[in-house]
Design a protein around this motif. Structure first.
Motif, PDB file in Angstrom:
ATOM      1  N   ASP A 179       0.834  -1.205   0.000  1.00 23.19           N
ATOM      2  CA  ASP A 179       0.000   0.000   0.000  1.00 23.19           C
ATOM      3  C   ASP A 179       0.873   1.262   0.000  1.00 23.19           C
ATOM      4  O   ASP A 179       0.614   2.215  -0.739  1.00 23.19           O
ATOM      5  CB  ASP A 179      -0.930   0.015   1.223  1.00 23.19           C
ATOM      6  CG  ASP A 179      -2.101  -0.955   1.066  1.00 23.19           C
ATOM      7  OD1 ASP A 179      -2.251  -1.529  -0.029  1.00 23.19           O
ATOM      8  OD2 ASP A 179      -2.873  -1.131   2.032  1.00 23.19           O
ATOM      9  N   SER A 206       2.296   1.805  -3.432  1.00 19.10           N
ATOM     10  CA  SER A 206       1.337   2.338  -4.414  1.00 19.10           C
ATOM     11  C   SER A 206       1.250   3.843  -4.289  1.00 19.10           C
ATOM     12  O   SER A 206       1.163   4.558  -5.281  1.00 19.10           O
ATOM     13  CB  SER A 206      -0.053   1.741  -4.189  1.00 19.10           C
ATOM     14  OG  SER A 206      -0.007   0.356  -4.373  1.00 19.10           O
ATOM     15  N   THR A 207       1.263   4.326  -3.062  1.00 28.16           N
ATOM     16  CA  THR A 207       1.250   5.768  -2.841  1.00 28.16           C
ATOM     17  C   THR A 207       2.599   6.377  -3.172  1.00 28.16           C
ATOM     18  O   THR A 207       2.686   7.457  -3.754  1.00 28.16           O
ATOM     19  CB  THR A 207       0.886   6.060  -1.361  1.00 28.16           C
ATOM     20  OG1 THR A 207      -0.385   5.494  -1.102  1.00 28.16           O
ATOM     21  CG2 THR A 207       0.856   7.553  -1.093  1.00 28.16           C
ATOM     22  N   LYS A 223       4.625   5.745  -5.384  1.00 29.53           N
ATOM     23  CA  LYS A 223       4.808   6.000  -6.823  1.00 29.53           C
ATOM     24  C   LYS A 223       4.585   7.470  -7.137  1.00 29.53           C
ATOM     25  O   LYS A 223       5.190   8.024  -8.039  1.00 29.53           O
ATOM     26  CB  LYS A 223       3.762   5.205  -7.624  1.00 29.53           C
ATOM     27  CG  LYS A 223       4.128   3.789  -7.922  1.00 29.53           C
ATOM     28  CD  LYS A 223       3.104   3.171  -8.887  1.00 29.53           C
ATOM     29  CE  LYS A 223       1.701   3.229  -8.324  1.00 29.53           C
ATOM     30  NZ  LYS A 223       0.709   2.434  -9.030  1.00 29.53           N
ATOM     31  N   PHE A 224       3.651   8.083  -6.420  1.00 27.57           N
ATOM     32  CA  PHE A 224       3.307   9.476  -6.704  1.00 27.57           C
ATOM     33  C   PHE A 224       4.108  10.461  -5.864  1.00 27.57           C
ATOM     34  O   PHE A 224       4.170  11.630  -6.180  1.00 27.57           O
ATOM     35  CB  PHE A 224       1.809   9.701  -6.462  1.00 27.57           C
ATOM     36  CG  PHE A 224       0.956   8.741  -7.219  1.00 27.57           C
ATOM     37  CD1 PHE A 224       0.866   8.838  -8.601  1.00 27.57           C
ATOM     38  CD2 PHE A 224       0.286   7.730  -6.577  1.00 27.57           C
ATOM     39  CE1 PHE A 224       0.104   7.930  -9.313  1.00 27.57           C
ATOM     40  CE2 PHE A 224      -0.487   6.821  -7.281  1.00 27.57           C
ATOM     41  CZ  PHE A 224      -0.573   6.925  -8.659  1.00 27.57           C
ATOM     42  N   SER A 225       4.662   9.967  -4.766  1.00 26.99           N
ATOM     43  CA  SER A 225       5.347  10.902  -3.879  1.00 26.99           C
ATOM     44  C   SER A 225       6.851  10.633  -3.823  1.00 26.99           C
ATOM     45  O   SER A 225       7.581  11.326  -3.124  1.00 26.99           O
ATOM     46  CB  SER A 225       4.739  10.818  -2.475  1.00 26.99           C
ATOM     47  OG  SER A 225       4.656   9.470  -2.049  1.00 26.99           O
ATOM     48  N   ARG A 247      -8.348  -7.113  -0.150  1.00 25.19           N
ATOM     49  CA  ARG A 247      -6.967  -6.960  -0.591  1.00 25.19           C
ATOM     50  C   ARG A 247      -6.066  -7.971   0.127  1.00 25.19           C
ATOM     51  O   ARG A 247      -5.180  -8.574  -0.460  1.00 25.19           O
ATOM     52  CB  ARG A 247      -6.516  -5.529  -0.291  1.00 25.19           C
ATOM     53  CG  ARG A 247      -5.669  -4.952  -1.349  1.00 25.19           C
ATOM     54  CD  ARG A 247      -5.622  -3.440  -1.391  1.00 25.19           C
ATOM     55  NE  ARG A 247      -5.207  -2.771  -0.187  1.00 25.19           N
ATOM     56  CZ  ARG A 247      -5.931  -1.882   0.466  1.00 25.19           C
ATOM     57  NH1 ARG A 247      -7.128  -1.571   0.021  1.00 25.19           N
ATOM     58  NH2 ARG A 247      -5.504  -1.288   1.546  1.00 25.19           N
ATOM     59  N   ARG A 274       1.764   1.398   7.764  1.00 27.27           N
ATOM     60  CA  ARG A 274       1.008   2.530   7.219  1.00 27.27           C
ATOM     61  C   ARG A 274       1.286   3.810   8.004  1.00 27.27           C
ATOM     62  O   ARG A 274       1.246   4.895   7.445  1.00 27.27           O
ATOM     63  CB  ARG A 274      -0.491   2.207   7.212  1.00 27.27           C
ATOM     64  CG  ARG A 274      -0.915   1.226   6.121  1.00 27.27           C
ATOM     65  CD  ARG A 274      -0.882   1.872   4.729  1.00 27.27           C
ATOM     66  NE  ARG A 274      -1.743   3.041   4.690  1.00 27.27           N
ATOM     67  CZ  ARG A 274      -1.355   4.255   4.337  1.00 27.27           C
ATOM     68  NH1 ARG A 274      -0.111   4.462   3.951  1.00 27.27           N
ATOM     69  NH2 ARG A 274      -2.194   5.260   4.356  1.00 27.27           N
ATOM     70  N   GLU A 303       2.295   7.104   6.117  1.00 33.07           N
ATOM     71  CA  GLU A 303       1.463   8.297   6.231  1.00 33.07           C
ATOM     72  C   GLU A 303       2.291   9.475   6.757  1.00 33.07           C
ATOM     73  O   GLU A 303       2.172  10.597   6.277  1.00 33.07           O
ATOM     74  CB  GLU A 303       0.274   7.992   7.160  1.00 33.07           C
ATOM     75  CG  GLU A 303      -0.800   9.034   7.203  1.00 33.07           C
ATOM     76  CD  GLU A 303      -1.388   9.385   5.849  1.00 33.07           C
ATOM     77  OE1 GLU A 303      -1.441   8.523   4.951  1.00 33.07           O
ATOM     78  OE2 GLU A 303      -1.783  10.562   5.687  1.00 33.07           O
ATOM     79  N   LEU A 359       4.552  10.756   4.023  1.00 32.42           N
ATOM     80  CA  LEU A 359       3.798  11.429   2.975  1.00 32.42           C
ATOM     81  C   LEU A 359       3.454  12.868   3.364  1.00 32.42           C
ATOM     82  O   LEU A 359       3.456  13.761   2.529  1.00 32.42           O
ATOM     83  CB  LEU A 359       2.509  10.634   2.713  1.00 32.42           C
ATOM     84  CG  LEU A 359       1.583  11.124   1.615  1.00 32.42           C
ATOM     85  CD1 LEU A 359       2.261  10.982   0.255  1.00 32.42           C
ATOM     86  CD2 LEU A 359       0.283  10.318   1.622  1.00 32.42           C
ATOM     87  N   ARG A 360       3.133  13.072   4.624  1.00 31.01           N
ATOM     88  CA  ARG A 360       2.663  14.387   5.080  1.00 31.01           C
ATOM     89  C   ARG A 360       3.791  15.290   5.530  1.00 31.01           C
ATOM     90  O   ARG A 360       3.552  16.446   5.853  1.00 31.01           O
ATOM     91  CB  ARG A 360       1.713  14.218   6.270  1.00 31.01           C
ATOM     92  CG  ARG A 360       0.532  13.324   6.007  1.00 31.01           C
ATOM     93  CD  ARG A 360      -0.664  14.107   5.545  1.00 31.01           C
ATOM     94  NE  ARG A 360      -1.672  13.186   5.036  1.00 31.01           N
ATOM     95  CZ  ARG A 360      -2.732  13.572   4.362  1.00 31.01           C
ATOM     96  NH1 ARG A 360      -2.922  14.849   4.091  1.00 31.01           N
ATOM     97  NH2 ARG A 360      -3.602  12.697   3.924  1.00 31.01           N
TER      98      ARG A 360
END
Lengths: 322, 386
Positions: free
Chosen positions: B60, B63-64, B66-68, B277, B298, B302, B305-306
């Motif tokens: 998971d 997957s995130t 990839k964008f960050s 999943r 996670r 998280e 990411l933030r």
């Protein structure tokens, strides 16, 4: 006075002026595998028909001839003839489609496949897959800009809104939003994007020219635990003046001034309010209430909930046909 | 866990990452356990409970990522039952791993914490439920995504009190965890105003599969009670109490009606998606330790990411801050208690086939956060990390 007459009288009051109610409303019942059909003339469920397994997202083609329903556990978007509600064909939606949005002309459907972390683009006339786009974990909300050039997908566990170019199918921007983004919508003039975040309890508003966040909205309802205030479905009025947010287990719809971002009111509706859709004349807003199994009708002008109508188990999506 | 199976999973999660992605390595230290023999042997305990949840969390996060621009890897180290985990942990730290999930028995974990822990290491307890780890034996570098027994018994107590089933007959086995669970039940009774009207120990010297209909009625005859509370953590005898009591009474605790962080009936708030999943990846249902491991991985994802600060201390700082929140499919945002590192989380209450309720129940209020009605609150914990 006999009860029947009293009821008739009450109904007559509700129906003035009768010309307001001309629409047909379709509601997906997620746990009944059916769609309820409500006649807005009589405010009664006039038909309930089987559509397939776990129906969720629902919408009409722009010409109002085809009713599309995500039948998630059948891995398809099923097309129904609006005339007779007979199934026409299945669109290749990819696995487990949850919800979708039609392009403004109706030539494409963009749908989120929540188990596969992709968005599937479907050509509705050829009934074929145009593309599949990799997005974040558990894609959910999809929105399309009024000119059809930008598609937005929110991924619930990645907590982003992905901005996708509908010509190249490439993600060109990612915007972080609150926890568990659920739904998104553009203003009719395309200048702003609104994204709801269920667990974050917030709504992020973005400037579509700069992709910058303009504001993050929060809600507070007296007597309701803050954690239960979970924005999910949304509706923006065509004149750009009002924004409505379904607040899930808070059982209220928030009414926001879309210019000043001030919360004008909280309207009590059914339990676990999920999605919103207006009548064609935009005088009324309908809400699906999953836990109470009904649809509430909001009178937009007077900001009042005027009626609730029992439908099936776990109503999810709603579409209105003029 | 078969090594080949694990390898293929790890490769799966490592694929698709951009070459220049920031790489975040997550360690997983697991103690091999030999489950005790149990009378109720319908379900084989899976060999990969815990690690399979971490694998999904990594996937998971990737997957995130990839964008960050982040990539996550899981690195699993095994130790034998009762082995000192110090060496394995030290070698992970020397390798440059900064986040480690600990899937250890309580005694092994305590042994680890009593020695100096490598600097700049953030550890997540995903398995041990003991109160003392959140109390007098807490540790500044340790967060807990596993529930404590107190949180579980408090959750049950809230539901039973709401139903006005206030008189409890407590039956405890004599294996290690049973006594601790029984103690938690007693504390919850006191905290919420229930009464233990009788208590008996289960000797376990006969085969209840054959003789429960004869033994259990006699065993439970006498006390006037509302609920039979059973403390049988290994699942040895508790299942045989159901429908065999002298009086028609429900069974709760470790069998019957149970409170745990995750279980098959959990499907609201999008949980069906996590369940699906996980099922797809692991070919079995997600279990509590899987979920706790997923939460830990996670949390790291998280926070990164933030938070623009990519250092491990930056990530740790964010996780511990007020800003941190995690959606974990239980309808409320979760974060960590500052005073003892326990993750606040709703506790589903269920039997094998359906969810009954979820704590905290609305009737139980708290001055700061209703989730703190479950487990050790700031005032009660001797752990004062912050």
């Amino acid at each position: 006075m006999p009860i029947a007459i009293v009821r008739h009288f009450a109904l007559a009051l509700l129906l003035t002026p009768p010309v307001l109610f001309a629409d047909t409303v379709y509601v997906t019942n997620e746990k009944d595998n059916t769609v309820s059909v409500i006649d807005f003339d009589t405010l009664k469920v006039v038909n309930t028909f089987s559509v397939g397994q776990r129906p969720r997202g629902i919408a009409l083609s722009p010409d109002n001839k085809i009713l599309y329903v995500c039948v998630s556990d059948d891995d398809a978007i099923r097309a129904f003839d609006v005339e007779n509600l007979e199934p026409l064909y299945d669109l290749p939606s990819g696995e487990n489609p949850e919800t979708f949005v039609l392009s403004p002309s109706g030539d494409r459907i963009y749908t989120s496949n929540e188990s596969d972390n992709i968005v599937t683009v479907i050509d509705t006339s050829r009934r074929s897959v145009l593309n599949q786009i990799d997005v974040g974990v558990e894609p959910e909300g999809v929105a399309i800009s009024p000119d059809g050039k930008i598609m937005i997908n929110t991924s619930e566990t990645t907590n982003m809104a992905h901005w996708i170019d509908t010509e190249t199918f490439q993600i060109f921007e990612n915007s972080l939003v609150g926890q568990r983004p659920r739904d998104a919508a553009f203003d009719l003039d395309g200048r702003r994007l609104w994204v709801t975040a269920e667990i974050g309890g917030t709504v992020s508003v973005f400037d579509t020219a700069s992709y910058e966040q303009i504001i993050e909205l929060k809600f507070k309802i007296k007597g309701i635990r803050q954690d239960r205030v979970q924005p999910v479905g949304l509706y923006l009025t065509r004149d750009g003046k009002l924004a409505f947010f379904a607040l899930g287990p808070a059982n209220h719809v928030a009414v926001v001034d879309a210019q000043t971002y001030e919360v004008l009111d909280y309207l009590l509706v059914g339990r676990r309010v999920w999605k919103l859709a207006p009548t064609a004349d935009e005088k009324f807003l309908l809400t699906t209430n999953g836990v109470s199994g009904d649809v509430s009708i909001i009178d937009i002008e007077n900001m009042k909930v005027i009626k609730s109508i029992k439908v099936g188990r776990f109503p999810w999506g709603v579409a209105v046909h003029e | 866990m078969r090594a080949s199976h694990l390898c293929s999973l790890l490769m799966l999660t490592a694929v698709l990452l951009p070459v220049d992605a920031e790489n975040i390595r997550v360690g997983y230290l697991v103690e091999t356990r030999d489950p005790p023999p149990v009378l109720s042997n319908l379900d084989d305990p899976p060999e990969d409970e815990g690690v399979a949840g971490a694998v999904l969390g990594i996937s998971d996060n990737n997957s995130t990522g990839k964008f960050s621009g982040q990539g996550y890897n899981l690195e699993v180290r095994h130790i034998d039952q009762g082995e000192d985990p110090k060496t394995a942990l030290a070698s992970m730290a020397t390798d440059g791993i900064r986040f480690v999930l600990l899937d250890l028995e309580t005694d092994t974990l305590l042994r680890l914490l009593q020695q100096p822990v490598p600097n700049h290491l953030l550890m997540f307890n995903i398995a041990a439920q003991d109160r003392r780890l959140r109390d007098s034996d807490c540790h500044a570098s340790l967060l807990h995504t596993a529930l404590s027994r107190d949180m579980r018994s408090d959750a049950l107590a809230q539901l039973l009190l709401k139903k006005r089933w206030k008189r409890w007959f407590l039956v405890a086995g004599h294996r290690a965890g049973d006594e601790k669970f029984a103690a938690a039940v007693k504390r919850s009774a006191k905290k919420f105003g229930a009464r233990i009207v009788a208590q008996k120990d289960w000797s376990g010297d006969f085969d209840a599969r054959r003789s429960a209909p004869a033994e259990v009625p006699l065993f439970t005859q006498g006390p006037d009670y509302d609920v039979l509370m059973v403390a049988d953590e290994s699942g040895d005898f508790g299942d045989y109490l159901l429908f065999n009591t002298w009086d028609p009474r429900p069974v709760a605790g470790t069998q019957g009606l149970v409170a745990k962080t995750w279980g098959r009936p959990v499907e609201q708030w999008g949980a069906a998606q996590l369940q699906e999943r996980f099922l797809k990846q692991a070919n079995r249902w997600m279990m509590p330790r899987d979920y706790a491991a997923w939460l830990a991985v996670r949390s790291i994802g998280e926070a990164r990411l933030r938070n623009p600060d990519a250092t491990s201390s930056g990530i740790e700082g964010y996780i511990r801050s007020e800003k941190f929140q995690l959606a974990g499919y239980k309808g409320r945002k979760m974060n960590y208690r500052r005073w003892n590192g326990q993750m606040r989380q709703p506790v589903p209450i269920m039997w094998a086939r359906a969810l009954v309720s979820q704590a905290p129940l609305e009737e139980f209020l708290h001055q700061r956060n209703e989730l703190d009605t479950l487990g050790l609150d700031r005032a009660d914990s001797r752990c004062k990390l912050n």
